[in-house]
Design a protein around this motif. Structure first.
Motif, mmCIF file in Angstrom:
data_model
loop_
_atom_site.group_PDB
_atom_site.id
_atom_site.type_symbol
_atom_site.label_atom_id
_atom_site.label_comp_id
_atom_site.label_asym_id
_atom_site.label_seq_id
_atom_site.Cartn_x
_atom_site.Cartn_y
_atom_site.Cartn_z
ATOM 1 N N THR A 2 8.591 17.126 30.491
ATOM 2 C CA THR A 2 9.541 16.641 29.505
ATOM 3 C C THR A 2 9.779 15.153 29.726
ATOM 4 O O THR A 2 10.067 14.726 30.849
ATOM 5 C CB THR A 2 10.880 17.400 29.631
ATOM 6 N N PRO A 3 9.677 14.353 28.658
ATOM 7 C CA PRO A 3 9.890 12.922 28.829
ATOM 8 C C PRO A 3 11.368 12.597 29.059
ATOM 9 O O PRO A 3 12.255 13.347 28.665
ATOM 10 C CB PRO A 3 9.408 12.332 27.509
ATOM 11 N N THR A 4 11.600 11.475 29.700
ATOM 12 C CA THR A 4 12.950 10.953 29.874
ATOM 13 C C THR A 4 13.288 10.107 28.658
ATOM 14 O O THR A 4 12.471 9.298 28.210
ATOM 15 C CB THR A 4 13.030 10.087 31.153
ATOM 16 N N LEU A 5 14.485 10.296 28.140
ATOM 17 C CA LEU A 5 14.963 9.447 27.043
ATOM 18 C C LEU A 5 15.514 8.153 27.611
ATOM 19 O O LEU A 5 16.162 8.156 28.655
ATOM 20 C CB LEU A 5 16.087 10.154 26.272
ATOM 21 N N ILE A 6 15.247 7.075 26.905
ATOM 22 C CA ILE A 6 15.915 5.806 27.198
ATOM 23 C C ILE A 6 16.753 5.470 25.977
ATOM 24 O O ILE A 6 16.218 5.246 24.888
ATOM 25 C CB ILE A 6 14.924 4.676 27.523
ATOM 26 N N ILE A 7 18.065 5.465 26.169
ATOM 27 C CA ILE A 7 19.009 5.146 25.102
ATOM 28 C C ILE A 7 19.092 3.628 24.986
ATOM 29 O O ILE A 7 19.365 2.938 25.969
ATOM 30 C CB ILE A 7 20.398 5.747 25.405
ATOM 31 N N VAL A 8 18.856 3.138 23.752
ATOM 32 C CA VAL A 8 18.871 1.690 23.500
ATOM 33 C C VAL A 8 19.954 1.421 22.455
ATOM 34 O O VAL A 8 19.703 1.473 21.252
ATOM 35 C CB VAL A 8 17.494 1.192 23.018
ATOM 36 N N PRO A 9 21.189 1.166 22.913
ATOM 37 C CA PRO A 9 22.291 0.934 21.987
ATOM 38 C C PRO A 9 22.155 -0.392 21.260
ATOM 39 O O PRO A 9 21.443 -1.299 21.694
ATOM 40 C CB PRO A 9 23.530 0.910 22.875
ATOM 41 N N GLY A 10 22.913 -0.487 20.193
ATOM 42 C CA GLY A 10 22.963 -1.724 19.432
ATOM 43 C C GLY A 10 24.188 -2.533 19.784
ATOM 44 O O GLY A 10 24.726 -2.451 20.897
#
Length: 180
Positions: A2-10
């Motif tokens: 399962t891939p790791t998510l990288i959250i990229v906020p604005g």
């Protein structure tokens, strides 16, 4: 795997009730924390994204919202993207060239419009105050990304009634299955 998510906020870093923050905690995601989330500087924001990518092992899926989408496409055009970046979910892309755009977002103009080196899904609203749907269509086409309409969903954030955003989780799961 399962891939790791990288959250990229604005802009303003997606607050505690924003779906990005909720997903970060729910999925154990990595998150890009900017030194100044209120004033984007494309080169600095892209460098911070690169640092998080470098520090996060294994396969990755990027999850951007608003100006975070612009950060992802800017980063993809200025850095060597590792093959372990499987794809990106790009939600409510901001149009930094829009006439009435916030001054804080203007540094991202002109919006990068080159194909992305990974698959992507753009989720756009038909009444987003930060990007006309036709503009989101143009950006998705230029990025060679698939486009999905969220209907009249505002900016797909807390103010438009999107806390946990279960529909987005379904789209994310479909993307991850397709990109593995």
């Amino acid at each position: 795997m399962t891939p790791t998510l990288i959250i990229v906020p604005g802009l303003n870093d997606s607050g505690p009730q924003h779906w990005q923050t909720l997903w970060e905690h729910k999925y154990g995601a990595a998150r890009v924390h900017q030194d100044d989330p209120d004033h984007p500087v494309p080169a600095l924001w892209s460098q911070r994204l690169q640092e998080v990518v470098d520090a996060t092992p294994g396969p990755l899926v990027l999850v951007g919202h608003s100006c975070g989408v612009l950060n992802i496409v800017h980063w993809a055009g200025t850095h060597a993207v590792p093959a372990r970046v499987l794809g990106a979910l790009l939600v409510a892309p901001t149009d930094a060239e829009q006439a009435d755009m916030l001054d804080e977002v203007r540094p991202y103009a002109p919006v990068p419009l080159q194909p992305l080196p990974f698959p992507a899904l753009v989720v756009a609203s038909e009444n987003d105050p930060y990007s006309a749907f036709t503009r989101a269509e143009q950006m998705a086409a230029a990025w060679e990304a698939e486009l999905v309409t969220a209907g009249e969903a505002g900016h797909i954030n807390v103010l438009s009634g999107h806390g946990e955003w279960e529909e987005g989780e379904v789209l994310l799961a479909e993307c991850i299955n397709a990109w593995k």
